[in-house]
Each structure stands twice: as structure tokens, then as C-alpha cells.
Design an enzyme around this catalytic site. Structure first.
Site, PDB file in Angstrom:
ATOM      1  N   GLY A 156     -31.190 -53.829  -5.678  1.00 28.88           N
ATOM      2  CA  GLY A 156     -30.317 -52.665  -5.860  1.00 28.88           C
ATOM      3  C   GLY A 156     -30.818 -51.305  -5.440  1.00 28.88           C
ATOM      4  N   GLY A 171     -31.880 -50.154  -2.504  1.00 23.11           N
ATOM      5  CA  GLY A 171     -31.791 -49.821  -1.076  1.00 23.11           C
ATOM      6  C   GLY A 171     -30.840 -48.663  -0.785  1.00 23.11           C
ATOM      7  N   CYS A 227     -27.439 -49.973  -0.080  1.00 15.37           N
ATOM      8  CA  CYS A 227     -27.093 -51.091  -0.950  1.00 15.37           C
ATOM      9  C   CYS A 227     -26.092 -50.613  -1.995  1.00 15.37           C
ATOM     10  CB  CYS A 227     -28.384 -51.543  -1.610  1.00 15.37           C
ATOM     11  SG  CYS A 227     -28.146 -52.534  -3.045  1.00 15.37           S
TER      12      CYS A 227
HETATM   13  P1  5GP Z   1     -34.162 -48.798   2.019  1.00 13.37           P
HETATM   14  O1  5GP Z   1     -35.575 -48.696   2.537  1.00 13.37           O
HETATM   15  O2  5GP Z   1     -33.148 -48.475   3.071  1.00 13.37           O
HETATM   16  O3  5GP Z   1     -33.957 -48.010   0.768  1.00 13.37           O
HETATM   17  O4  5GP Z   1     -33.945 -50.315   1.585  1.00 13.37           O
HETATM   18  C1  5GP Z   1     -34.078 -51.380   2.485  1.00 13.37           C
HETATM   19  C2  5GP Z   1     -33.765 -52.660   1.763  1.00 13.37           C
HETATM   20  O5  5GP Z   1     -32.415 -52.660   1.269  1.00 13.37           O
HETATM   21  C3  5GP Z   1     -33.806 -53.911   2.631  1.00 13.37           C
HETATM   22  O6  5GP Z   1     -35.103 -54.345   2.926  1.00 13.37           O
HETATM   23  C4  5GP Z   1     -33.026 -54.901   1.775  1.00 13.37           C
HETATM   24  O7  5GP Z   1     -33.804 -55.488   0.773  1.00 13.37           O
HETATM   25  C5  5GP Z   1     -31.992 -54.000   1.100  1.00 13.37           C
HETATM   26  N1  5GP Z   1     -30.669 -54.143   1.736  1.00 13.37           N
HETATM   27  C6  5GP Z   1     -30.368 -54.046   3.046  1.00 13.37           C
HETATM   28  N2  5GP Z   1     -29.034 -54.188   3.242  1.00 13.37           N
HETATM   29  C7  5GP Z   1     -28.484 -54.398   2.036  1.00 13.37           C
HETATM   30  C8  5GP Z   1     -27.159 -54.624   1.589  1.00 13.37           C
HETATM   31  O8  5GP Z   1     -26.178 -54.610   2.352  1.00 13.37           O
HETATM   32  N3  5GP Z   1     -27.004 -54.823   0.259  1.00 13.37           N
HETATM   33  C9  5GP Z   1     -28.051 -54.819  -0.607  1.00 13.37           C
HETATM   34  N4  5GP Z   1     -27.814 -55.070  -1.888  1.00 13.37           N
HETATM   35  N5  5GP Z   1     -29.317 -54.570  -0.225  1.00 13.37           N
HETATM   36  C10 5GP Z   1     -29.538 -54.365   1.080  1.00 13.37           C
END
Ligand code: 5GP
Length: 347
Positions: free
Chosen positions: A180, A182, A185
Site C-alpha cells: 500500500g 507506493g 498504489c
Molecule cells: P514507489 O517507489 O513508487 O512509491 O513504489 C513502487 C512500488 O509500488 C512498486 O515496487 C510496487 O511494489 C508498488 N506498485 C506498483 N504499481 C502498483 C499498483 O498498481 N498497485 C499497488 N498496490 N502497488 C503498486
């Protein structure tokens, strides 16, 4: 129903307290790490920051660029088999790029075909599902471990110590932590499920290190200070999506607006991704990701320098000569609600 009342923290809820230090310059800080793993005999050496296996950030171009900084990339799983073989067989030395796969039959077959063609080059795999709590996932991790005893297996995502232990015992070397947090996300909004990321890191690292395992903090880092907090909380690796998006090495449609040039960045469970790879959002589910426009940021090198400079500086502030010492030297202070609100709004 059960209510857990103890405080759980996100990156924005804490700061790292400075400590007396004998370091005079951040250039004295070594942020590389050497790791041995619980199952695999492979020895890791590098800067343990990994580009996320999203199709916008886990690109071959990103892997080549980050490798020059001793950083890794989890390649996304949507390249064709031939493209992986070509990428891995072009590498002069063994790569710390992760081959990513889900737990479906197609992914498994594609992986087996690819590793047969590039058995030496692929040393790291990332078995990635949104919900790492299912029996089917644990069984898949076991199957990969039994089939490939030498591979470094990263598996996730989970957010609790019990499941971290279970995945390590099933054959994972590195457990990927985060549900959660991300940047693109929407799981927390769509399902109400999640766990504050810093507490997840602290608790899962504690469980993993007790068994000789490793964890990778995945998601929620928006500034270099968050990466320092993740390492300070006990993460062995940190995975980044949004912070690496929007660069020349990142994929994503370019969008010109009156405000300037942007690149589209979207979650792998967003409608955009499902339209692209699964023929739309299936009737029984909802998208759990969103799309955003990120200002085009040029080559990745400047961003990498900012990230590594930030982490080095954090080490200097607490007197850690090596990244390895950062957790030991980290004391988090909780920030007050007011400061928390201000801090939360920082870029
Ligand atoms: P960020 O660095 O952008 O905060 O987070 C990256 C991570 O978000 C990714 O490695 C993956 O675990 C998660 N993530 C990527 N796409 C999605 C999505 O569509 N839904 C959710 N729940 N998590 C995502």
C-alpha cells in the site's frame, strides 16, 4: 475482530536524530554493501538500491544506467523471452539485475526458457505478487528454490514478521516488504488494507535478520531522506518506483502540455497497465493503481547523485562510516503532529 493499538509509523512520522561523529566529509562514507544469503551461494556487492519491476522503471535502459552506479534493477516481466536472452547474454559480467515473474504458468514457462538460454547471467529473480500471504505463493517460492538452488530469490510483498519468516523458510533470500505505500498504489483506498511502511520495515527486518535473511523495503520513498530512514529502520535493500520515473531511461508515454513535458507513470495494477497487458480490468476486480504525469527529468544520473548524496549525508549525520552501520546508529524521533503535517507536504 481484533484491534492492535500500538503505534505504527510511516517515513513522515519520524526524523533521524544526529549523533556525535568522527567523520569529516561525506566522501568518507562507503554506501556499498556485501551480502551473503540464506540459501543462495551468490555473494552480492553493490549499492543496495533497486529500480522497481514496473514497466516504466524496470527497463533494460535503466538497468544499464544504474549498473554504472553499482545499483540494481528489477526488470519488469513484460519483455519477450528473446529480449531477456539478448539483454542477459550481452552482459560482460554477471548481472545483479533481477528477472521478475509472477506465479502464473506462463511466467514460469517463460522464465525456464530464458534461464536455459542464459544460465550464467541470471543470478537474481524477483517473484512478485500484490499479496504475498497466499499458500499458492509460498508453494511457488518453494518450487523455484527446489528447481534453482543457486538463484538469489527475492519474494513478496508482505508486511509482517510471521510471513517474512515463512517466505524465508520456503526458500526466499530477500523478502520484499510493502503493501500500500507506493506512489501510484491505491490499495489502501480501494481495500482498506495496508501497513505503515517504516514499521513494516522495522518488524520484517527484525524477523528476517533473526533467520539470516534479508529484506527489501518496497514503496513509499519520495525523497532521499526516506531511503535513509528505510536503511536506518533495517532494510537491506530499498526499491524505488516513482523516484526513478520520468527519466530518459524510464519508459512511459511522453505528454506535452502548456506546463511543459511530462512522462506518464502508472501502477502495475492500474487500469492503464491492465488495458495494456490483460485486455482490460477483469469483471470481478477493480484497479488498485493510478496514473500520474511526472515532469520529464532528463538522464537518471543527476537523480542518482542526489539519492546517493542524501544517503551518504545521513550516514555522516549519525557517524556511520559505512551504510552497514546506519541501522545500529539510527535513533528515530517521532515528529509532532504539526511538524508531521508540514513535513508531509515537502516536495
Ligand atoms: P514507489 O517507489 O513508487 O512509491 O513504489 C513502487 C512500488 O509500488 C512498486 O515496487 C510496487 O511494489 C508498488 N506498485 C506498483 N504499481 C502498483 C499498483 O498498481 N498497485 C499497488 N498496490 N502497488 C503498486
Amino acid at each position: 475482530m481484533h484491534l492492535e493499538n500500538s503505534v505504527k509509523l510511516d517515513f513522515k512520522d519520524v526524523l533521524i536524530r544526529p549523533k556525535r561523529s568522527t567523520l569529516t566529509s561525506r566522501s568518507e562514507v562507503d554506501i556499498t554493501r556485501e551480502f551473503k544469503f540464506l540459501h543462495s551461494p551468490v555473494k552480492y556487492y553493490g549499492i543496495p538500491i533497486i529500480a522497481a519491476n514496473m514497466d516504466t522503471t524496470g527497463t533494460f535502459e535503466m538497468a544499464s544506467a544504474l549498473a554504472t552506479h553499482q545499483m540494481s534493477t528489477a526488470l519488469h516481466k513484460h519483455y519477450e523471452h528473446d529480449e531477456y536472452v539478448d539483454f542477459f547474454s550481452r552482459l560482460e559480467k554477471k548481472s545483479s539485475a533481477f528477472y521478475s515473474l509472477g506465479i502464473g504458468n506462463q511466467d514460469w514457462e517463460k522464465f525456464q526458457q530464458t534461464i536455459t538460454k542464459a544460465p550464467e547471467a541470471i543470478q537474481y529473480v524477483c517473484i512478485d505478487v500484490a499479496n504475498g500471504y497466499t499458500e499458492a505463493f509460498v508453494a511457488f517460492v518453494k518450487k523455484v528454490r527446489e528447481s534453482y538452488p543457486n538463484l538469489v530469490i527475492m519474494a513478496g510483498n508482505v508486511v509482517t514478521g510471521d510471513m517474512t519468516e515463512e517466505l524465508l523458510l520456503a526458500g526466499a533470500d530477500i523478502v520484499k516488504v510493502g503493501i500500500g505505500p507506493g506512489s501510484v498504489c491505491t490499495t489502501r483506498k480501494m481495500t482498506g488494507v495496508g501497513y505503515p511502511q517504516l514499521s513494516a520495515i522495522i518488524e520484517c527486518a527484525d524477523a528476517a535478520h533473526g533467520l539470516g535473511g534479508r529484506i527489501c523495503a518496497d514503496g513509499g520513498c519520495t525523497v532521499p531522506g526516506d531511503i535513509a530512514k528505510a536503511f536506518g529502520g533495517g532494510a537491506d535493500f530499498v526499491m524505488l518506483g516513482g523516484m526513478l520515473a520520468g527519466h530518459n531511461e524510464s519508459a512511459g508515454e511522453i505528454v506535452e502540455t502548456e506546463q511543459g513535458t511530462f512522462k506518464r507513470f502508472y501502477g502495475m495494477s492500474s487500469r492503464n497497465a491492465m488495458n495494456k497487458y490483460s485486455g482490460g480490468v477483469a469483471k470481478y476486480r477493480a484497479a488498485e493503481g493510478k496514473a500520474v504525469l511526472i515532469p520529464a527529468r532528463g538522464p537518471i544520473d543527476q537523480t542518482v547523485q542526489d539519492i546517493l548524496g542524501g544517503v551518504r549525508s545521513a550516514c555522516t549525520y549519525v557517524g556511520a562510516r559505512r551504510l552497514k552501520e546506519l541501522t545500529m546508529r539510527t535513533t528515530f524521533v517521532r515528529v509532532s503532529m504539526q511538524l508531521n503535517e508540514v513535513f508531509g507536504k515537502a516536495p
